[in-house]
Design a protein around this motif. Structure first.
Motif, short mmCIF file in Angstrom:
data_model
loop_
_atom_site.label_atom_id
_atom_site.label_comp_id
_atom_site.label_asym_id
_atom_site.label_seq_id
_atom_site.Cartn_x
_atom_site.Cartn_y
_atom_site.Cartn_z
N ARG A 141 0.81 -1.22 0.00
CA ARG A 141 0.00 0.00 0.00
C ARG A 141 0.85 1.28 0.00
NH1 ARG A 141 -4.83 -1.24 4.40
NH2 ARG A 141 -5.08 -3.47 3.94
N PHE A 142 2.15 1.14 0.23
CA PHE A 142 3.03 2.31 0.27
C PHE A 142 3.62 2.56 -1.11
CE2 PHE A 142 2.76 1.20 4.69
CZ PHE A 142 2.85 2.41 5.37
N LYS A 143 3.54 3.81 -1.55
CA LYS A 143 4.03 4.17 -2.88
C LYS A 143 5.54 4.01 -2.99
CE LYS A 143 2.78 7.78 -5.03
NZ LYS A 143 2.50 9.20 -5.36
N ARG A 144 6.26 4.63 -2.03
CA ARG A 144 7.72 4.59 -2.03
C ARG A 144 8.21 4.54 -0.59
NH1 ARG A 144 10.00 5.85 -6.87
NH2 ARG A 144 11.97 6.53 -6.01
N PHE A 145 9.26 3.75 -0.36
CA PHE A 145 9.78 3.64 0.99
C PHE A 145 11.22 3.15 0.96
CE2 PHE A 145 7.89 -0.38 -0.18
CZ PHE A 145 8.78 -1.34 0.29
N ILE A 146 11.87 3.22 2.12
CA ILE A 146 13.21 2.69 2.32
C ILE A 146 13.09 1.52 3.28
CG2 ILE A 146 15.50 3.17 3.29
CD1 ILE A 146 15.02 6.12 2.37
N ALA A 147 13.72 0.42 2.97
CA ALA A 147 13.62 -0.79 3.79
C ALA A 147 14.79 -0.89 4.76
CB ALA A 147 13.58 -2.03 2.89
N THR A 148 14.50 -1.23 6.02
CA THR A 148 15.56 -1.32 7.03
C THR A 148 15.47 -2.62 7.82
OG1 THR A 148 14.31 -0.20 8.81
CG2 THR A 148 15.56 1.20 7.29
#
Length: 213
Positions: A141-148
């Motif tokens: 559901r998230f358009k853009r993100f950074i994975a940690t």
């Protein structure tokens, strides 16, 4: 955060809670498989928006809303920990950055995080051994993100340090060159939380003090 410096701290946390490192690594691998060029935000943009800024890191303690009323939010770049994003948005402020593991929030709070992402927030989504089901349900559901991850980083999975959402926000602020860090919505000695949460708050305090004192 250099992982060689973080790993001994991470190992202490695992031992203290009895957590399994393999679970964290499995979750990170699961999240990495969900990443595409289209949904991955850039680290250069994250650095550009944080570097040199006075940062307000917002935790989700019960007094957050009251504290926000006493702060000139326009003077700060805001990084919100998980559910704190919903509180901020209810006050009319979209946080510039959100650190979330999607765990422990209501559906409504997570929807606010998704909405913030659509309105320009840079979201850092964290994988750990207990949240694979949440990753599966909400990440698309998230358009853009950074994975940690809190384990060893690899490829497009990053580790900037930190354990819980609140202290990870502080690590992100320091990693990307913030001018200063102020805290709001942190209650390290909250007597109303369960024993596991108390232990997490103890670690959050220890990790934050390691960075900003």
């Amino acid at each position: 955060m250099d992982f060689a410096a973080w790993e001994p701290i991470y190992e202490q946390i695992l031992e203290d809670f009895g957590f399994d490192r393999a679970g964290d690594e499995e979750a990170a691998l699961f999240l990495s498989r969900m990443l595409t060029e289209k949904n991955t935000a850039s680290l250069s943009k994250l650095r550009a928006v944080i570097s040199g800024k006075p940062v307000l890191v917002c935790g989700n303690a019960p007094q957050l809303r009251k504290e926000l009323m006493e702060i000139d939010l326009s003077a700060f770049f805001i990084i919100a920990a998980d559910g704190a994003a919903a509180v901020l948005m209810d006050t009319g402020r979209v946080p510039e950055v959100i650190c979330t593991d999607l765990d422990g929030n209501s559906e409504a709070d997570i929807q606010k995080e998704i909405q913030a992402c659509e309105q320009g927030s840079i979201v850092l989504i964290h994988a750990h051994g207990d949240n694979i089901n949440k990753l599966k349900k909400y990440v698309p559901r998230f358009k853009r993100f950074i994975a940690t991850t809190q384990a060893r980083p690899f490829d497009n999975i990053y580790n900037f340090g930190g354990f819980s959402d609140g202290d990870r926000c502080v690590f992100v602020a320091k990693e990307f060159g913030s001018e200063s860090v102020r805290l709001a919505g942190f209650y390290f000695e909250d007597p109303c939380v369960n024993p596991i949460k108390k232990k997490k708050l103890k670690w959050a305090k220890k990790l934050i003090e390691m960075l900003i004192i």
